[in-house]
Design an enzyme around this catalytic site. Sequence first.
Site, PDB file in Angstrom:
ATOM      1  N   LYS A  79      40.031  47.191  33.006  1.00 42.69           N
ATOM      2  CA  LYS A  79      39.636  45.700  32.371  1.00 42.69           C
ATOM      3  C   LYS A  79      38.920  45.755  30.969  1.00 42.69           C
ATOM      4  CE  LYS A  79      37.143  41.590  34.200  1.00 42.69           C
ATOM      5  NZ  LYS A  79      36.319  41.053  35.182  1.00 42.69           N
ATOM      6  N   SER A 154      37.928  36.800  37.407  1.00 46.76           N
ATOM      7  CA  SER A 154      38.504  36.823  36.274  1.00 46.76           C
ATOM      8  C   SER A 154      39.135  38.414  35.751  1.00 46.76           C
ATOM      9  CB  SER A 154      36.912  37.149  35.345  1.00 46.76           C
ATOM     10  OG  SER A 154      36.394  38.349  35.845  1.00 46.76           O
ATOM     11  N   SER A 178      35.269  38.574  41.152  1.00 40.41           N
ATOM     12  CA  SER A 178      36.242  38.746  40.189  1.00 40.41           C
ATOM     13  C   SER A 178      37.102  39.652  40.351  1.00 40.41           C
ATOM     14  CB  SER A 178      35.730  38.878  38.801  1.00 40.41           C
ATOM     15  OG  SER A 178      35.354  37.506  38.293  1.00 40.41           O
TER      16      SER A 178
HETATM   17  N1  GLN Z   1      34.538  33.209  39.097  1.00 40.03           N
HETATM   18  C1  GLN Z   1      33.067  33.486  38.981  1.00 40.03           C
HETATM   19  C2  GLN Z   1      32.799  32.899  37.725  1.00 40.03           C
HETATM   20  O1  GLN Z   1      33.583  32.332  37.031  1.00 40.03           O
HETATM   21  C3  GLN Z   1      33.071  34.881  39.136  1.00 40.03           C
HETATM   22  C4  GLN Z   1      33.103  35.681  37.976  1.00 40.03           C
HETATM   23  C5  GLN Z   1      33.127  37.141  38.229  1.00 40.03           C
HETATM   24  O2  GLN Z   1      32.843  37.680  39.211  1.00 40.03           O
HETATM   25  N2  GLN Z   1      33.004  37.851  36.878  1.00 40.03           N
HETATM   26  O3  GLN Z   1      31.667  33.259  37.254  1.00 40.03           O
END
Ligand code: GLN
Length: 489
Positions: A79, A154, A178
């Site tokens: 990532k 994400s 995410s």
């Molecule tokens: N979708 C969640 C957010 O937007 C979690 C994101 C994540 O785990 N980095 O914060």
Amino acid sequence: MSASGETAVAIAAVVRSGRRSAVDVIDEHLARIEAHEGSVHAFNLVTAAEARAQAAEVDRRIAAGDDVGPLAGVPVAVKDNLCTNGVATTCSSKILEGWIPPYDATVVQRLAAAGAITVGKTNLDEFAMGSSTENSAFGPTRNPIDLSRVPGGSSGGSAAAVAADFAPISLGSDTGGSIRQPAAFCGVVGVKPTYGLVSRYGLIAFASSLDQVGPFADTVEDAALLLEVIAGHDPADATSIPQPSPSLVEHLDDGVNGLRVGLVTELIGDGIHPDVAARVREAAEALAAAGATVEEVSVPAVAYGLSAYYLIAPAEASSNLARFDGVRYGLRVDAPTTNEMMVATRTAGFGPEVKRRIMLGTYALSAGYYDAFYGQAQKVRTLIARDFAAAYDRFDVLLSPTTPTTAFGLGAIADPLTMYLNDICTIPTNLAGDCAVSVPFGTDRDDLPVGVQILAPSLGEVTMFRAARVVEAAAPARSSAATDGRFHA
Ligand code: GLN
């Protein structure tokens, strides 16, 4: 495992035995990337030349009789919020334009030490804020299972890379879901490890008290192996648990006889698509058939997880992202005074979701509102941890959906609050600091993958993986249409 892909375990075995060269493995994966990356866009950067050079080095060491490690010659996608020495790291944000980290994240170092070969940096929602990878400054990633849909987020690029067989394993980060949510959407395994099990050194911080790095893989075994490689104490991360890496692969086949499984009442009813709920109940039956006892359990405070998270995570983000000021990293938009330069840089460099979070977080932390918002959210966080602890007094693992729905269409969710609801089942685990895994289990009526979430208490990974392995073995075989039909809309 997907149709054309080989597991990391299988690749490492043939490479270590000298029957197949790491260069050959890498070339095959680079060719697949070449063929399909144009339609998927899993990567911000493919590091083909570096990967080939690393693979040649692995082959040279094997020929010399060295032990190159448990991931010898295995391609891995990383990532793009994990620092890679000498290789651009962007967080899919314009604000880091031109910034090249001078060091590797600890997890990246450990991958290399285990013989793995990084093939590229994967796309994400800017600074890991989002659930669809549509918040990337470099354009969205598409779900390889159905190109008209999002891969989740994400860590959408890392999930898509595994689903597309660009690499058998990848790394993501999970602050509120995410890793698990994109794993569910793309039909792969994704793990959020216990907070502190994996070093955050070199992970560009979003919400430091919630962030964890974790694996994606096609199989539970590969996920366990990758976690084993990256886990363990790191003095460079003050929140790292001072324990050696646990042995996770060793116990995978211990089964679930006598295991107590709790199906979380609050996460199986309203708001969960009936097809998703049906698959979770089938997974529960599979665990029961394998000797576990399954009962419903109420974990009442999880209902407040989302509200607490959207105060705590933005609060921490507003502080963490203050360092991107046009002075120290990446982009600078020149202006007559330092203050104007900082405003111009941040205005041009951050996308709308990141700005929204910074404003929310700054507000929640501001004098006069701190107690009512941030302080209150911290109390709710404690209640959630207590409710989980009470549930784990009676159950070894908990079961829920990973996500309320399967993958949705690109552009289908415009409203931020609706987007935030994607994480209702995953966020509570981050707030509690526990671990959880998403395992693919069948499909919905549209043949889209469903993810079942297995949750376990802090450092409960061994038990969590045992249950995951049973669920994986019981999962309905994926129709060949699902794998052969990849890369189409
Ligand atoms: N979708 C969640 C957010 O937007 C979690 C994101 C994540 O785990 N980095 O914060």
